[in-house]
Design a protein around this motif. Structure first.
Motif, PDB file in Angstrom:
ATOM      1  N   ASN A 113      14.739  55.533  48.963  1.00  0.00           N
ATOM      2  CA  ASN A 113      13.961  54.173  48.583  1.00  0.00           C
ATOM      3  C   ASN A 113      13.455  53.660  49.975  1.00  0.00           C
ATOM      4  O   ASN A 113      13.846  52.836  50.504  1.00  0.00           O
ATOM      5  N   PHE A 140      10.678  52.676  50.943  1.00  0.00           N
ATOM      6  CA  PHE A 140       9.711  51.671  51.130  1.00  0.00           C
ATOM      7  C   PHE A 140      10.574  50.137  51.435  1.00  0.00           C
ATOM      8  O   PHE A 140      10.274  49.045  52.134  1.00  0.00           O
ATOM      9  N   SER A 141      11.424  50.140  50.459  1.00  0.00           N
ATOM     10  CA  SER A 141      12.500  48.880  50.487  1.00  0.00           C
ATOM     11  C   SER A 141      13.086  48.735  52.074  1.00  0.00           C
ATOM     12  O   SER A 141      13.228  47.744  52.565  1.00  0.00           O
ATOM     13  N   LYS A 170      19.060  45.602  50.472  1.00  0.00           N
ATOM     14  CA  LYS A 170      18.923  44.766  49.048  1.00  0.00           C
ATOM     15  C   LYS A 170      20.130  43.683  49.175  1.00  0.00           C
ATOM     16  O   LYS A 170      20.397  43.185  47.940  1.00  0.00           O
ATOM     17  N   GLU A 203      20.120  39.330  41.172  1.00  0.00           N
ATOM     18  CA  GLU A 203      19.095  40.259  40.833  1.00  0.00           C
ATOM     19  C   GLU A 203      17.874  39.578  40.074  1.00  0.00           C
ATOM     20  O   GLU A 203      18.328  38.335  39.727  1.00  0.00           O
ATOM     21  N   ALA A 244       8.647  43.785  46.628  1.00  0.00           N
ATOM     22  CA  ALA A 244       9.640  44.514  47.511  1.00  0.00           C
ATOM     23  C   ALA A 244       9.711  44.139  49.116  1.00  0.00           C
ATOM     24  O   ALA A 244      10.577  44.121  49.977  1.00  0.00           O
ATOM     25  N   ILE A 292      16.883  41.051  47.585  1.00  0.00           N
ATOM     26  CA  ILE A 292      17.811  41.603  46.655  1.00  0.00           C
ATOM     27  C   ILE A 292      17.346  42.487  45.586  1.00  0.00           C
ATOM     28  O   ILE A 292      16.126  42.343  45.434  1.00  0.00           O
ATOM     29  N   PRO A 293      18.115  43.023  44.616  1.00  0.00           N
ATOM     30  CA  PRO A 293      17.404  44.097  43.964  1.00  0.00           C
ATOM     31  C   PRO A 293      16.498  43.489  42.640  1.00  0.00           C
ATOM     32  O   PRO A 293      16.940  42.386  42.240  1.00  0.00           O
ATOM     33  N   PHE A 294      15.756  44.263  42.254  1.00  0.00           N
ATOM     34  CA  PHE A 294      15.153  43.736  41.110  1.00  0.00           C
ATOM     35  C   PHE A 294      14.695  44.965  40.063  1.00  0.00           C
ATOM     36  O   PHE A 294      14.400  45.951  40.691  1.00  0.00           O
ATOM     37  N   SER A 313       6.880  51.952  44.804  1.00  0.00           N
ATOM     38  CA  SER A 313       6.292  50.580  45.324  1.00  0.00           C
ATOM     39  C   SER A 313       7.698  49.985  45.582  1.00  0.00           C
ATOM     40  O   SER A 313       7.363  48.759  45.887  1.00  0.00           O
ATOM     41  N   GLY A 314       9.033  50.063  45.464  1.00  0.00           N
ATOM     42  CA  GLY A 314       9.929  49.498  45.684  1.00  0.00           C
ATOM     43  C   GLY A 314      10.795  48.973  44.741  1.00  0.00           C
ATOM     44  O   GLY A 314      11.685  47.974  44.883  1.00  0.00           O
ATOM     45  N   ALA A 315      10.491  49.215  43.585  1.00  0.00           N
ATOM     46  CA  ALA A 315      11.247  48.609  42.417  1.00  0.00           C
ATOM     47  C   ALA A 315      12.949  49.206  42.483  1.00  0.00           C
ATOM     48  O   ALA A 315      12.701  50.340  42.775  1.00  0.00           O
ATOM     49  N   ASP A 316      13.683  48.524  42.147  1.00  0.00           N
ATOM     50  CA  ASP A 316      15.456  48.991  42.165  1.00  0.00           C
ATOM     51  C   ASP A 316      15.221  49.946  41.044  1.00  0.00           C
ATOM     52  O   ASP A 316      16.199  51.018  40.857  1.00  0.00           O
ATOM     53  N   LYS A 317      15.285  49.285  39.846  1.00  0.00           N
ATOM     54  CA  LYS A 317      15.495  49.869  38.524  1.00  0.00           C
ATOM     55  C   LYS A 317      14.171  49.549  37.679  1.00  0.00           C
ATOM     56  O   LYS A 317      13.435  48.618  37.975  1.00  0.00           O
ATOM     57  N   GLN A 330      21.051  55.468  37.676  1.00  0.00           N
ATOM     58  CA  GLN A 330      21.443  54.111  38.398  1.00  0.00           C
ATOM     59  C   GLN A 330      20.127  53.090  38.279  1.00  0.00           C
ATOM     60  O   GLN A 330      20.013  52.137  38.400  1.00  0.00           O
TER      61      GLN A 330
END
Lengths: 194, 251
Positions: free
Chosen positions: A12, A14-15, A178, B46, B70, B75-77, B95-99, B123
């Motif tokens: 991951n 980009f993050s 995160k 989140e 992102a 924090i996660p999103f 693009s940076g989404a976690d889920k 996950q």
């Protein structure tokens, strides 16, 4: 300061790059051996599956390069598991920095271990400026047990290593990118103090 | 100890938040990035961003928005709304989404869950289920709750987890909008039979409702929209309330 984030098929990136950007640091996202060798700091993120990630590292020769690196190196999440000897996920032989296995959590609670949990750390440089038991964000189904390399531990189903260190190799099971301000502080410490 | 998560949900249309926002100190209350960052500062664990008018043409707008989120939010999103293919998921994750979360597309094509789980890992695959009680049984609805499907809640949730969903976001349509509390019993049943985390949604009206669903309802997380947006429940106070009552939360 040249920071390289290793790009492979399970990251991951980009993050992680965004988190460094928020701290005021530019980074290079690359899998090029020359760029990685010239870096002052190397970050090895990872979201994905261990055996597939290892196949990719072997195809690109990164499996030979990474253990030889002498600059501060930070594995994140799957990155920590890949730095172990072996992972039960896909029965993968891994990079072998930490002489221990990544195992699937035993039954006892929901898997993946997903959400915010506390770390009990050793107060080393990586954790400068943090409280004794800060909260960080985890998402994982495999874990590395406690060992001589453990620098932080967390309890979920059983106590496991939330951070490991051997020489220049550091690894975090959680996602600092995160983990709010705590995570940013850990990344800042890695960049500025290590 | 693993803590229970509090998750504000932001509805997005054309890159802007759509529900009325009665919030403090925001330059642009319609900007999802600024609103999300504010929630993160307040202690949200989140965030969920739902594109309620997602279409193919608008996917690019959503991808751009996800990148901005992102960049700014630590924090996660989760991102959802109209996702129906692995390529759409790949764009959002890159693009940076976690889920990501899928709903109607998975009911229509359950194999999509398997495909996403294999390619990207369980996950990051959240299955949203909109359920409503019909003649005494919980049925699954699609298309924003407009269409009743053939599926039954418990069977569908179990099947989805076997196919690789890593988390279930359960919205009780009977509770949603009532402000009378979450569907505690249904949430509990689901949470007890599933080996993955369950997020409860729909019905939040006061702090006690969160306590009920996170304890009696055995939810791993609770999601709400308007009570947070209108400031009726403030996240720092909610978390203090939960902590005082012995619920593990991150403060």
């Amino acid at each position: 300061m040249k920071i390289v984030i290793i790009k492979y098929n399970a990251g991951n990136v980009f993050s992680v790059a965004s988190a460094l950007r928020r701290l005021g640091y530019d980074s290079i996202i690359s899998r090029d051996a020359k760029a990685i060798k010239q870096a002052d700091k190397i970050i090895f993120p990872g979201v994905g599956e261990a055996s597939g990630a290892m196949s990719f590292l072997r195809e690109t020769g990164l499996d030979i390069l990474i253990p030889k690196l002498e600059k501060p190196f930070l594995g994140i999440c799957l990155g920590l598991q890949l730095l172990c000897q072996y992972s039960e996920e896909g029965n993968a032989e891994c990079l072998g920095i930490f002489d221990q296995k990544a195992k699937l959590f035993p039954p006892g609670n929901k898997i993946p271990h997903m959400g915010w949990n506390e770390i009990k750390h050793n107060g080393g440089k990586l954790f400068t400026g943090l409280t004794d038991k800060p909260f960080v964000y985890f998402v994982h189904s495999y874990y590395a047990g406690l060992s001589e390399f453990t620098i932080a531990e967390t309890d979920y189903i059983l106590p496991f290593s939330s951070a490991l260190r051997k020489d220049n190799f550091y690894a975090l099971q959680f996602h600092p990118e995160k983990s709010g301000k705590t995570g940013e502080q850990i990344l800042k410490n890695f960049i500025e103090l290590i | 100890m693993l803590t229970k998560r509090i998750i504000p949900c932001l509805d997005i249309k054309d890159g802007k938040t759509v529900k009325g926002i009665n919030f403090i100190n925001l330059r642009d209350a319609g900007d999802p990035v600024e609103l999300g960052a504010r929630y993160a500062e307040l202690g949200a664990d989140e965030l969920v961003f739902l594109d309620i008018a997602a279409t193919l043409e608008r996917r690019k707008t959503l991808t751009e928005l996800v990148k901005r989120i992102a960049r700014d939010i630590n924090i996660p999103f989760t991102v959802g709304g109209g996702i129906d293919s692995a390529s759409a998921v790949e764009d959002l994750l890159n693009s940076g989404a976690d889920k990501i979360t899928i709903n109607s597309s998975a009911v229509k094509n359950p194999g999509l869950i398997d495909e996403l789980a294999v390619r990207f890992g369980s996950q990051c695959v959240v299955l949203s289920i909109d359920a409503k009680r019909i003649n005494g049984v919980e049925k699954v609805f699609t298309n924003g709750g407009r269409n009743e499907s053939e599926k039954f809640l418990l069977l569908w949730a179990k099947e989805a987890v076997e196919r690789g969903a890593g988390e279930i976001l359960l919205t009780s349509m009977d509770a949603d909008g009532t402000k009378n509390g979450f569907a505690v019993v249904t949430t509990r049943t689901l949470s007890e039979i599933l080996p993955v985390p369950v997020v409860a949604s729909g019905g939040a009206g006061k702090e006690e409702h969160f306590f009920d669903v996170l304890t009696k309802g055995k939810a791993d997380a609770a999601l709400a929209a308007s009570v947070f947006h209108f400031g009726e429940i403030k996240i720092p106070e909610l978390k203090k309330f939960l902590k005082n009552k012995g619920v593990p939360v991150r403060i």
